[in-house]
Design a protein around this motif. Structure first.
Motif, PDB file in Angstrom:
ATOM      1  N   TRP A   1       1.539  17.407 -42.540  1.00  0.00           N
ATOM      2  CA  TRP A   1       0.155  17.874 -42.407  1.00  0.00           C
ATOM      3  C   TRP A   1      -0.276  17.850 -40.944  1.00  0.00           C
ATOM      4  O   TRP A   1      -0.962  18.749 -40.480  1.00  0.00           O
ATOM      5  CB  TRP A   1      -0.776  17.018 -43.246  1.00  0.00           C
ATOM      6  N   ILE A   2       0.153  16.819 -40.219  1.00  0.00           N
ATOM      7  CA  ILE A   2      -0.180  16.716 -38.792  1.00  0.00           C
ATOM      8  C   ILE A   2       0.499  17.852 -38.026  1.00  0.00           C
ATOM      9  O   ILE A   2      -0.122  18.527 -37.207  1.00  0.00           O
ATOM     10  CB  ILE A   2       0.227  15.340 -38.230  1.00  0.00           C
ATOM     11  N   ALA A   3       1.784  18.080 -38.299  1.00  0.00           N
ATOM     12  CA  ALA A   3       2.543  19.136 -37.614  1.00  0.00           C
ATOM     13  C   ALA A   3       1.963  20.518 -37.903  1.00  0.00           C
ATOM     14  O   ALA A   3       1.955  21.394 -37.033  1.00  0.00           O
ATOM     15  CB  ALA A   3       4.011  19.079 -38.024  1.00  0.00           C
ATOM     16  N   ALA A   4       1.466  20.720 -39.131  1.00  0.00           N
ATOM     17  CA  ALA A   4       0.905  22.014 -39.527  1.00  0.00           C
ATOM     18  C   ALA A   4      -0.514  22.212 -38.990  1.00  0.00           C
ATOM     19  O   ALA A   4      -1.062  23.303 -39.066  1.00  0.00           O
ATOM     20  CB  ALA A   4       0.903  22.135 -41.049  1.00  0.00           C
ATOM     21  N   GLY A   5      -1.112  21.141 -38.482  1.00  0.00           N
ATOM     22  CA  GLY A   5      -2.479  21.232 -37.974  1.00  0.00           C
ATOM     23  C   GLY A   5      -3.535  21.028 -39.040  1.00  0.00           C
ATOM     24  O   GLY A   5      -4.726  21.163 -38.780  1.00  0.00           O
ATOM     25  N   THR A   6      -3.116  20.692 -40.249  1.00  0.00           N
ATOM     26  CA  THR A   6      -4.046  20.457 -41.351  1.00  0.00           C
ATOM     27  C   THR A   6      -4.808  19.146 -41.188  1.00  0.00           C
ATOM     28  O   THR A   6      -5.954  19.040 -41.592  1.00  0.00           O
ATOM     29  CB  THR A   6      -3.267  20.409 -42.692  1.00  0.00           C
ATOM     30  N   LEU A   7      -4.150  18.173 -40.577  1.00  0.00           N
ATOM     31  CA  LEU A   7      -4.725  16.841 -40.423  1.00  0.00           C
ATOM     32  C   LEU A   7      -4.679  16.435 -38.952  1.00  0.00           C
ATOM     33  O   LEU A   7      -3.593  16.292 -38.383  1.00  0.00           O
ATOM     34  CB  LEU A   7      -3.937  15.839 -41.267  1.00  0.00           C
ATOM     35  N   PRO A   8      -5.835  16.273 -38.303  1.00  0.00           N
ATOM     36  CA  PRO A   8      -5.825  15.846 -36.903  1.00  0.00           C
ATOM     37  C   PRO A   8      -5.364  14.396 -36.768  1.00  0.00           C
ATOM     38  O   PRO A   8      -5.668  13.564 -37.615  1.00  0.00           O
ATOM     39  CB  PRO A   8      -7.276  15.978 -36.459  1.00  0.00           C
ATOM     40  N   ALA A   9      -4.593  14.120 -35.718  1.00  0.00           N
ATOM     41  CA  ALA A   9      -4.099  12.763 -35.476  1.00  0.00           C
ATOM     42  C   ALA A   9      -4.195  12.467 -33.992  1.00  0.00           C
ATOM     43  O   ALA A   9      -4.298  13.373 -33.166  1.00  0.00           O
ATOM     44  CB  ALA A   9      -2.661  12.642 -35.961  1.00  0.00           C
ATOM     45  N   TYR A  10      -4.156  11.184 -33.662  1.00  0.00           N
ATOM     46  CA  TYR A  10      -4.328  10.725 -32.291  1.00  0.00           C
ATOM     47  C   TYR A  10      -3.232   9.748 -31.943  1.00  0.00           C
ATOM     48  O   TYR A  10      -2.913   8.872 -32.735  1.00  0.00           O
ATOM     49  CB  TYR A  10      -5.702  10.050 -32.135  1.00  0.00           C
ATOM     50  N   ARG A  11      -2.651   9.915 -30.766  1.00  0.00           N
ATOM     51  CA  ARG A  11      -1.613   8.991 -30.312  1.00  0.00           C
ATOM     52  C   ARG A  11      -2.267   7.848 -29.547  1.00  0.00           C
ATOM     53  O   ARG A  11      -3.060   8.070 -28.643  1.00  0.00           O
ATOM     54  CB  ARG A  11      -0.613   9.714 -29.425  1.00  0.00           C
ATOM     55  N   CYS A  12      -1.912   6.633 -29.932  1.00  0.00           N
ATOM     56  CA  CYS A  12      -2.428   5.426 -29.272  1.00  0.00           C
ATOM     57  C   CYS A  12      -1.237   4.742 -28.619  1.00  0.00           C
ATOM     58  O   CYS A  12      -0.395   4.181 -29.310  1.00  0.00           O
ATOM     59  CB  CYS A  12      -3.069   4.493 -30.286  1.00  0.00           C
ATOM     60  N   GLY A  13      -1.160   4.810 -27.316  1.00  0.00           N
ATOM     61  CA  GLY A  13      -0.008   4.251 -26.633  1.00  0.00           C
ATOM     62  C   GLY A  13       1.154   5.232 -26.676  1.00  0.00           C
ATOM     63  O   GLY A  13       0.963   6.439 -26.823  1.00  0.00           O
ATOM     64  N   LYS A  14       2.370   4.720 -26.555  1.00  0.00           N
ATOM     65  CA  LYS A  14       3.546   5.596 -26.509  1.00  0.00           C
ATOM     66  C   LYS A  14       3.950   6.109 -27.893  1.00  0.00           C
ATOM     67  O   LYS A  14       4.338   7.256 -28.041  1.00  0.00           O
ATOM     68  CB  LYS A  14       4.730   4.862 -25.893  1.00  0.00           C
ATOM     69  N   ARG A  15       3.892   5.257 -28.889  1.00  0.00           N
ATOM     70  CA  ARG A  15       4.453   5.629 -30.184  1.00  0.00           C
ATOM     71  C   ARG A  15       3.467   5.671 -31.340  1.00  0.00           C
ATOM     72  O   ARG A  15       3.660   6.427 -32.284  1.00  0.00           O
ATOM     73  CB  ARG A  15       5.580   4.658 -30.534  1.00  0.00           C
ATOM     74  N   ALA A  16       2.469   4.844 -31.317  1.00  0.00           N
ATOM     75  CA  ALA A  16       1.562   4.700 -32.462  1.00  0.00           C
ATOM     76  C   ALA A  16       0.716   5.961 -32.665  1.00  0.00           C
ATOM     77  O   ALA A  16       0.131   6.484 -31.724  1.00  0.00           O
ATOM     78  CB  ALA A  16       0.661   3.499 -32.279  1.00  0.00           C
ATOM     79  N   ILE A  17       0.681   6.429 -33.887  1.00  0.00           N
ATOM     80  CA  ILE A  17      -0.144   7.582 -34.264  1.00  0.00           C
ATOM     81  C   ILE A  17      -1.188   7.082 -35.250  1.00  0.00           C
ATOM     82  O   ILE A  17      -0.868   6.361 -36.196  1.00  0.00           O
ATOM     83  CB  ILE A  17       0.713   8.691 -34.905  1.00  0.00           C
ATOM     84  N   ARG A  18      -2.426   7.469 -35.035  1.00  0.00           N
ATOM     85  CA  ARG A  18      -3.521   7.037 -35.902  1.00  0.00           C
ATOM     86  C   ARG A  18      -4.304   8.246 -36.387  1.00  0.00           C
ATOM     87  O   ARG A  18      -4.381   9.273 -35.728  1.00  0.00           O
ATOM     88  CB  ARG A  18      -4.466   6.093 -35.159  1.00  0.00           C
ATOM     89  N   ILE A  19      -4.918   8.095 -37.551  1.00  0.00           N
ATOM     90  CA  ILE A  19      -5.708   9.151 -38.185  1.00  0.00           C
ATOM     91  C   ILE A  19      -7.087   8.586 -38.473  1.00  0.00           C
ATOM     92  O   ILE A  19      -7.212   7.482 -39.019  1.00  0.00           O
ATOM     93  CB  ILE A  19      -5.035   9.610 -39.492  1.00  0.00           C
ATOM     94  N   LYS A  20      -8.116   9.334 -38.110  1.00  0.00           N
ATOM     95  CA  LYS A  20      -9.481   8.896 -38.409  1.00  0.00           C
ATOM     96  C   LYS A  20      -9.692   8.958 -39.914  1.00  0.00           C
ATOM     97  O   LYS A  20      -9.304   9.924 -40.569  1.00  0.00           O
ATOM     98  CB  LYS A  20     -10.510   9.816 -37.746  1.00  0.00           C
ATOM     99  N   LEU A  21     -10.346   7.954 -40.450  1.00  0.00           N
ATOM    100  CA  LEU A  21     -10.625   7.902 -41.880  1.00  0.00           C
ATOM    101  C   LEU A  21     -11.452   9.112 -42.314  1.00  0.00           C
ATOM    102  O   LEU A  21     -11.174   9.717 -43.344  1.00  0.00           O
ATOM    103  CB  LEU A  21     -11.354   6.601 -42.235  1.00  0.00           C
ATOM    104  N   GLU A  22     -12.443   9.500 -41.507  1.00  0.00           N
ATOM    105  CA  GLU A  22     -13.285  10.647 -41.879  1.00  0.00           C
ATOM    106  C   GLU A  22     -12.485  11.952 -41.895  1.00  0.00           C
ATOM    107  O   GLU A  22     -12.747  12.819 -42.727  1.00  0.00           O
ATOM    108  CB  GLU A  22     -14.491  10.770 -40.957  1.00  0.00           C
ATOM    109  N   ASP A  23     -11.474  12.092 -41.019  1.00  0.00           N
ATOM    110  CA  ASP A  23     -10.609  13.275 -41.041  1.00  0.00           C
ATOM    111  C   ASP A  23      -9.748  13.278 -42.296  1.00  0.00           C
ATOM    112  O   ASP A  23      -9.507  14.319 -42.909  1.00  0.00           O
ATOM    113  CB  ASP A  23      -9.705  13.327 -39.811  1.00  0.00           C
ATOM    114  N   LEU A  24      -9.280  12.104 -42.678  1.00  0.00           N
ATOM    115  CA  LEU A  24      -8.455  11.987 -43.885  1.00  0.00           C
ATOM    116  C   LEU A  24      -9.266  12.326 -45.127  1.00  0.00           C
ATOM    117  O   LEU A  24      -8.793  13.026 -46.021  1.00  0.00           O
ATOM    118  CB  LEU A  24      -7.887  10.573 -43.995  1.00  0.00           C
TER     119      LEU A  24
END
Length: 65
Positions: free
Chosen positions: A30-53
């Protein structure tokens, strides 16, 4: 009176997958398709906002006869 800021809640991929009852691989798709926005925190960690989910569309399973 001062206005209070709302701090967004971020979820890990695993937490997001559990909340949506899908696999982590599906969340990544979903992230790769652009359906779900995600944010990178640091080098590896990926996080998703609860409201986006919560706003992400959910597919309704089709009934098979």
């Amino acid at each position: 009176m001062t206005e209070r800021r709302v701090i967004p809640v971020y979820l890990s991929l695993e937490e997001a997958a559990e909340a949506m009852s899908v696999s982590v691989k599906t969340i990544r798709r979903w992230i790769a398709a652009g359906t779900l926005p995600a944010y990178r925190c640091g080098k590896r960690a990926i996080r998703i906002k609860l409201e986006d989910l919560e706003a992400a569309p959910r597919q309704i399973p089709s009934a098979r006869c």
